[in-house]
Design a protein around this motif. Structure first.
Motif, mmCIF file in Angstrom:
data_model
loop_
_atom_site.group_PDB
_atom_site.id
_atom_site.type_symbol
_atom_site.label_atom_id
_atom_site.label_comp_id
_atom_site.label_asym_id
_atom_site.label_seq_id
_atom_site.Cartn_x
_atom_site.Cartn_y
_atom_site.Cartn_z
ATOM 1 N N ARG A 31 0.835 -1.202 0.000
ATOM 2 C CA ARG A 31 0.000 0.000 0.000
ATOM 3 C C ARG A 31 0.874 1.257 0.000
ATOM 4 N N ASN A 32 2.009 1.194 0.698
ATOM 5 C CA ASN A 32 2.938 2.319 0.668
ATOM 6 C C ASN A 32 3.455 2.586 -0.744
ATOM 7 N N LEU A 33 3.729 1.516 -1.492
ATOM 8 C CA LEU A 33 4.215 1.702 -2.858
ATOM 9 C C LEU A 33 3.175 2.412 -3.722
ATOM 10 N N ASP A 34 1.896 2.119 -3.504
ATOM 11 C CA ASP A 34 0.853 2.816 -4.249
ATOM 12 C C ASP A 34 0.894 4.314 -3.966
ATOM 13 N N MET A 35 1.104 4.672 -2.697
ATOM 14 C CA MET A 35 1.175 6.083 -2.326
ATOM 15 C C MET A 35 2.405 6.756 -2.940
ATOM 16 N N LEU A 36 3.551 6.073 -2.887
ATOM 17 C CA LEU A 36 4.770 6.645 -3.459
ATOM 18 C C LEU A 36 4.637 6.849 -4.964
ATOM 19 N N ALA A 37 4.033 5.888 -5.639
ATOM 20 C CA ALA A 37 3.846 6.019 -7.085
ATOM 21 C C ALA A 37 3.036 7.267 -7.412
ATOM 22 N N GLN A 38 1.990 7.488 -6.630
ATOM 23 C CA GLN A 38 1.150 8.664 -6.851
ATOM 24 C C GLN A 38 1.943 9.953 -6.611
ATOM 25 N N MET A 39 2.774 9.968 -5.583
ATOM 26 C CA MET A 39 3.572 11.156 -5.277
ATOM 27 C C MET A 39 4.601 11.447 -6.373
ATOM 28 N N VAL A 40 5.190 10.379 -6.922
ATOM 29 C CA VAL A 40 6.213 10.544 -7.955
ATOM 30 C C VAL A 40 5.580 10.859 -9.306
ATOM 31 N N GLY A 41 4.346 10.397 -9.508
ATOM 32 C CA GLY A 41 3.678 10.626 -10.782
ATOM 33 C C GLY A 41 3.842 9.497 -11.775
ATOM 34 N N ILE A 42 4.026 8.273 -11.269
ATOM 35 C CA ILE A 42 4.102 7.100 -12.127
ATOM 36 C C ILE A 42 3.048 6.101 -11.670
ATOM 37 N N SER A 43 2.827 5.053 -12.456
ATOM 38 C CA SER A 43 1.792 4.086 -12.112
ATOM 39 C C SER A 43 2.293 3.121 -11.036
ATOM 40 N N PRO A 44 1.369 2.524 -10.283
ATOM 41 C CA PRO A 44 1.772 1.497 -9.321
ATOM 42 C C PRO A 44 2.530 0.340 -9.980
ATOM 43 N N TRP A 45 2.175 -0.001 -11.220
ATOM 44 C CA TRP A 45 2.931 -1.043 -11.927
ATOM 45 C C TRP A 45 4.361 -0.573 -12.174
ATOM 46 N N GLU A 46 4.532 0.655 -12.600
ATOM 47 C CA GLU A 46 5.852 1.160 -12.966
ATOM 48 C C GLU A 46 6.791 1.223 -11.766
ATOM 49 N N ILE A 47 6.307 1.651 -10.605
ATOM 50 C CA ILE A 47 7.206 1.747 -9.455
ATOM 51 C C ILE A 47 7.678 0.364 -9.040
ATOM 52 N N ARG A 48 6.840 -0.631 -9.219
ATOM 53 C CA ARG A 48 7.248 -1.996 -8.885
ATOM 54 C C ARG A 48 8.251 -2.525 -9.913
ATOM 55 N N HIS A 49 8.020 -2.208 -11.176
ATOM 56 C CA HIS A 49 8.932 -2.683 -12.215
ATOM 57 C C HIS A 49 10.305 -2.041 -12.074
ATOM 58 N N ARG A 50 10.363 -0.763 -11.730
ATOM 59 C CA ARG A 50 11.651 -0.082 -11.579
ATOM 60 C C ARG A 50 12.472 -0.668 -10.423
ATOM 61 N N ASN A 51 11.787 -1.117 -9.393
ATOM 62 C CA ASN A 51 12.484 -1.594 -8.199
ATOM 63 C C ASN A 51 12.558 -3.109 -8.078
ATOM 64 N N ALA A 52 11.944 -3.822 -9.014
ATOM 65 C CA ALA A 52 11.900 -5.283 -8.935
ATOM 66 C C ALA A 52 13.307 -5.869 -8.926
ATOM 67 N N VAL A 53 13.551 -6.779 -7.999
ATOM 68 C CA VAL A 53 14.865 -7.408 -7.929
ATOM 69 C C VAL A 53 15.058 -8.312 -9.142
ATOM 70 N N ARG A 54 16.245 -8.229 -9.723
ATOM 71 C CA ARG A 54 16.625 -9.052 -10.864
ATOM 72 C C ARG A 54 17.711 -10.037 -10.447
ATOM 73 N N PRO A 55 17.926 -11.113 -11.232
ATOM 74 C CA PRO A 55 19.001 -12.050 -10.907
ATOM 75 C C PRO A 55 20.337 -11.326 -10.743
ATOM 76 N N GLY A 56 21.045 -11.666 -9.680
ATOM 77 C CA GLY A 56 22.339 -11.065 -9.403
ATOM 78 C C GLY A 56 22.278 -9.844 -8.518
ATOM 79 N N GLN A 57 21.095 -9.253 -8.355
ATOM 80 C CA GLN A 57 20.952 -8.122 -7.444
ATOM 81 C C GLN A 57 20.738 -8.625 -6.016
ATOM 82 N N VAL A 58 20.710 -7.695 -5.075
ATOM 83 C CA VAL A 58 20.653 -8.067 -3.664
ATOM 84 C C VAL A 58 19.267 -7.764 -3.101
ATOM 85 N N LEU A 59 18.696 -8.746 -2.449
ATOM 86 C CA LEU A 59 17.414 -8.586 -1.779
ATOM 87 C C LEU A 59 17.579 -7.771 -0.500
#
Length: 518
Positions: free
Chosen positions: A187-215
């Motif tokens: 729910r916090n991510l939804d609020m941050l997306a709105q504040m930044v001006g991007i979609s809830p999907w986009e904020i998750r995609h930008r921050n999604a962990v990829r192979p080799g990155q650190v959780l």
């Protein structure tokens, strides 16, 4: 085998015990045959081999069968009276004393930069564990270690407390605490997306962990990490709908955090068939089918030559608790190893030649303890990832739920789809209708008033299976049982926020077509 076997099939919370060789034989519906054996042998003062437990297939556990409920009572009466005994809970007794999902109060602060990239999180979590500890400690630990979600940022400060109260006990429940903290952090991510001006999907995609990155927990995401793929699988439908919410999650496979996590399997050749003996309880999640598939695939033999036997502590090695979405991966790998030994023998022998012989396999899912002083500690041997979206009609009813899940290898795709659908429906109730009402420490809810989600209200469900290699054991299969129920509630809440502009932080949601009429 006795004619009394069938009596353990009658009720979901029921145990049958009978005197047996100066001990007891227990037919049980549980999540750990050896756990029940351990607790009952301690209570009776008997050596473990004098308490035989056989798991009977009666529905799901969803965490609730990790606690002994009626097994020890049946064992005690049978041992003292030397008679066959059945003990069962009435529905109201179950509602009163059986562990439920922990209520949690959460204060979560999540930060990002001007481009929507997450920078830090701080959370305080307090859970009501009721009058007994049950699994309150481990549930809180998992709730906190997964609270930051499957995102690529590491600055987190999470403090959790489980509090004793005079309420009924809370314990393991599908999602194991992550269902609660995921709702808050998503729910916090939804609020941050709105504040930044991007979609809830986009904020998750930008921050999604990829192979080799650190959780957030410091573990390096392995090659099987398919979180981005789950997001991309739902993007087109997400972009095409006006009233849509999204929720994402990660969930471990295996108990992890340094706890010995063994899978064990014994293959016995009997009457020209391969008998599978593993102490892992099969409680509706399809483990027996999966182990049969693993043996058939590895040995390269038809399934009519394979017989899956009910877990029995006198015949099957301890394969740990059916919890933490672990058995397909961990006991599956043990079955694979036993099968490889058998396959080698079958190069020069027939099954009839091997009559009476055993083939044993085991696998330890080795992980690091919490707080281990090592770089990038391995908290769990594998993680599953999920993205779910909820689509609403203009009248506020749910039009469709789409659930994309990264499972590594889907050993049995039909079973995987069933797990996804069941988990989504379970959490639709959590999000919209269920309320376990308590007065003065005692539940006033009855089965008919709990608000379980009704079959005629279930919307269209679209399960999407994402397969991605990278886990080297168990044919690459990652558990699916728990994660299916975790991201549903934030997806539903996000959809209603799009519809009516009300940002709700308490479950069940209010003001929906599914809300109870007062």
């Amino acid at each position: 085998e006795t004619p009394w076997t069938e009596h353990a099939f009658l009720e979901p919370e029921c145990a049958v015990a009978m005197p047996f060789d100066e001990g007891v034989f227990i037919y049980s519906t549980d999540q750990g045959t050896y756990d029940i054996q351990h607790e009952c042998s301690l209570m009776l003062g008997l050596p473990p081999e004098k308490v035989i437990v056989e798991n009977k297939l009666v529905g799901g556990g969803f965490g609730g069968k990790e606690d002994a409920s009626v097994q020890h009572l049946a064992a005690l009466v049978a041992y003292l009276t030397k008679r066959i005994v059945k003990v069962k809970f009435s529905r109201q007794e179950s509602i009163t004393v059986h562990p439920k999902r922990h209520p949690m109060w959460m204060d979560i602060t999540t930060a990002c930069d001007e481009n929507g990239y997450l920078t830090a999180m701080k959370a305080v979590v307090v859970s009501d564990t009721g009058a007994y500890a049950s699994l309150g400690g481990p549930v809180l630990q998992r709730a906190c270690t997964h609270a930051a979600g499957p995102y690529n940022f590491q600055i987190i400060d999470i403090d959790g407390k489980a509090v004793y109260t005079n309420n009924p006990p809370a314990g393991a429940y599908r999602g194991f605490g992550v269902t609660q903290t995921c709702f808050g952090s998503e729910r916090n991510l939804d609020m941050l997306a709105q504040m930044v001006g991007i979609s809830p999907w986009e904020i998750r995609h930008r921050n999604a962990v990829r192979p080799g990155q650190v959780l957030p927990n410091g573990q390096i995401a392995d090659a099987s990490t398919g979180f981005v793929e789950t997001l991309e699988a739902v993007k087109d439908i997400y972009d095409s709908e006006p009233y849509v919410g999204i929720g994402c999650a990660m969930k471990n496979a295996g108990v992890g955090v340094g706890i010995p996590d063994w899978g064990r399997c014994r293959l016995l050749i009997h009457d020209g068939q391969i008998e599978i003996h593993a102490g892992a309880s099969c409680i509706g999640q399809g483990l027996g089918t999966v182990l049969t598939q693993v043996v058939s695939e590895t040995v390269d033999i038809s399934i009519d030559k394979i017989r899956y036997c009910r877990p029995n502590t006198a015949k099957a090695p301890d394969a740990g608790t059916t919890s933490g979405s672990r058995q397909t991966l961990i006991t599956g790998e043990a079955a694979k190893r036993a099968s490889e030994l058998l396959r080698a023998e079958l190069k020069s022998h027939t099954l009839e030649d091997l009559e009476g012989k055993d083939f044993y396999g085991e696998y330890l899912a080795k992980t690091d303890k919490m707080g281990a002083d090592v770089p990038n500690p391995v908290s769990h041997v594998a993680y599953g990832y999920a993205t779910q979206i909820c689509i609403l009609n203009e009248d506020g009813t749910i039009k469709k739920m789409v659930a994309a899940h990264d499972v590594g290898k889907a050993v049995n795709p039909i079973s995987v789809e069933g797990q996804i659908e069941g988990g989504v429906v379970m959490s639709l109730g959590y999000a919209l209708t269920e309320k376990y009402e308590i007065k003065d420490g005692y539940p006033v809810s009855r089965f008919g008033t709990l608000g379980l989600f009704r079959a005629d209200k279930v919307p269209e469900l679209d399960p999407i299976i994402i397969e991605k290699p990278g886990v080297e054991v168990g044919y690459g299969a990652i558990g699916i049982g728990e994660i299916t129920s975790i991201p549903t509630a934030p997806a539903v809440a996000g959809a209603y926020y799009k519809l009516n502009g009300e940002f709700q932080t308490i479950l069940p949601l209010t003001g929906t077509p599914y809300s109870r009429k007062k």
